[in-house]
Motif scaffolding. Structure first.
Motif, short mmCIF file in Angstrom:
data_model
loop_
_atom_site.label_atom_id
_atom_site.label_comp_id
_atom_site.label_asym_id
_atom_site.label_seq_id
_atom_site.Cartn_x
_atom_site.Cartn_y
_atom_site.Cartn_z
N TYR A 166 45.05 25.88 -49.23
CA TYR A 166 44.59 26.91 -49.93
C TYR A 166 45.52 27.96 -50.21
CZ TYR A 166 39.75 25.38 -48.39
OH TYR A 166 38.44 24.72 -48.19
N VAL A 167 46.37 28.24 -49.25
CA VAL A 167 47.52 29.16 -49.78
C VAL A 167 48.18 28.51 -50.85
CG1 VAL A 167 49.48 30.39 -48.70
CG2 VAL A 167 47.61 29.97 -47.41
N ARG A 168 48.83 27.47 -50.88
CA ARG A 168 49.38 26.89 -51.71
C ARG A 168 48.82 26.71 -53.24
NH1 ARG A 168 50.79 22.98 -47.66
NH2 ARG A 168 49.44 21.39 -48.47
N ALA B 249 47.98 33.20 -59.36
CA ALA B 249 48.60 34.41 -59.10
C ALA B 249 47.39 35.62 -59.54
CB ALA B 249 49.68 34.55 -60.43
N TYR B 250 46.41 35.19 -60.33
CA TYR B 250 45.45 36.08 -60.47
C TYR B 250 44.54 36.24 -59.37
CZ TYR B 250 45.73 35.84 -65.48
OH TYR B 250 46.32 36.21 -66.97
N GLU B 251 44.55 35.12 -58.30
CA GLU B 251 43.88 35.24 -57.15
C GLU B 251 44.34 36.06 -56.19
OE1 GLU B 251 41.53 31.12 -58.04
OE2 GLU B 251 43.31 31.21 -56.79
N GLY C 23 41.71 35.63 -46.24
CA GLY C 23 42.43 36.13 -47.22
C GLY C 23 43.43 36.82 -46.60
N TYR C 24 43.47 37.78 -45.54
CA TYR C 24 44.67 38.53 -45.07
C TYR C 24 45.68 37.48 -44.61
CZ TYR C 24 46.06 43.15 -43.51
OH TYR C 24 46.72 44.27 -43.35
N ASP C 25 44.99 36.23 -43.80
CA ASP C 25 46.23 35.35 -43.61
C ASP C 25 46.80 34.87 -44.64
OD1 ASP C 25 45.02 35.47 -40.92
OD2 ASP C 25 43.98 33.64 -41.15
N SER C 26 46.33 34.58 -45.75
CA SER C 26 46.98 34.21 -46.88
C SER C 26 48.11 35.02 -47.64
CB SER C 26 45.85 33.86 -48.18
OG SER C 26 44.79 32.97 -47.69
#
Length: 285
Positions: free
Chosen positions: A7-9, A13-15, A77-80
């Motif tokens: 998911y992180v990968r 950029a917009y997300e 999301g914060y982890d990401s």
């Protein structure tokens, strides 16, 4: 668990821009209204809705209608954001397996320049009120999302490790971003799970480390058999987010509690009798 690495990968950029905008705006809003988020990102409504949909599908953002319609960043999301930053800095290259779970943290192996440890702070998931009462960095009133409380917790721990290493046997602090602390890998097992062959030596080493921390102006604040790692006659003190300065008005009481916890454990498991007054004198001499 932290968000899956894929998911992180896969984040566009917009997300990332949406996640960063939510992080910033959540210092003012519990749930960020769509029009406020649209203004902050400069996206069209259709683009923003598409990006929010993807982020919600990955459980990085949540939507709520009550008490009003809005969006909030959640731990995935914060982890990401933290993992993205640590990767960009070169601190880590890959996230490995879960190696430990605490009351308010999850600990993972990761690859950096060799094996490192990532500690994800998760403050207040069980009890907001108990955290607010115990933690000096929690505000007395007002909005304080768990995300930002967790960042404060991580910074507290990172600052302690920087101040203590190498005089005290603690993990080497490597980096910190948001609620994540990167530190050196510690071999061995938790003291609570070990049966050591020379418990008196380990007890003496723990007390010596408490003394060295005290000389540096720091009291652990939550020390017990669960916050000590042991391996072949060596020990390390871990989990420092609740430390206090020796100048703190309750420092003596907190230090005494730390010492009592350790002495009671060694008496209970190994039958070692060690007078509290003697142990305290050893620490504060």
């Amino acid at each position: 668990m932290p968000v899956p690495a894929e998911y992180v990968r896969s984040l566009h950029a917009y997300e990332l821009r949406v996640l960063l905008a939510l992080e910033r705006l959540m210092r003012r809003y519990q749930w960020v209204p769509l029009d406020v988020l649209k203004s902050a990102t400069k996206f069209s409504e259709s683009e923003l809705s598409y990006r929010l949909g993807r982020l919600m599908a990955m459980d990085m953002v949540r939507y709520e209608k009550v008490p009003y319609e809005g969006y909030a960043l959640v731990f995935n999301g914060y982890d990401s954001l933290a993992l993205h930053t640590l990767t960009r800095r070169g601190t880590i290259q890959a996230l490995g397996t879960l190696i430990g779970v605490g009351k308010e943290s999850e600990v993972y192996e990761a690859m950096g320049l060799g094996v490192v440890v990532l500690k994800f702070h998760r403050v207040g998931q069980r009890s907001f009120q108990s955290v607010r009462l115990k933690r000096g960095y929690m505000p007395e009133a007002g909005h304080c999302p768990w995300l930002f409380a967790s960042t404060s917790s991580a910074k507290m721990e990172y600052d302690a490790l920087k101040a203590l290493h190498p005089a005290v046997s603690v993990p080497l602090p490597i980096d910190q971003n948001r609620h994540v602390v990167a530190m050196s890998y510690i071999p061995g097992v938790n003291l609570s799970q070990a049966t050591v062959t020379e418990p008196q030596i380990i007890l003496d080493e723990i007390l010596d480390n408490i003394r060295e921390a005290y000389r540096l102006g720091i009291v652990h604040g939550d020390l017990s058999e669960f916050n000590v790692m042991v391996d072949e006659g060596q020990c390390w003190l871990i989990d420092w987010p609740q430390w206090v300065e020796t100048a703190h008005p309750n420092a003596d009481e907190i230090l005494g509690r730390d010492i009592v916890n350790i002495l009671q454990y060694f008496k209970r498991k190994y039958g070692i009798e060690y007078a509290f007054d003697e142990a305290l004198a050893r620490v504060v001499e």
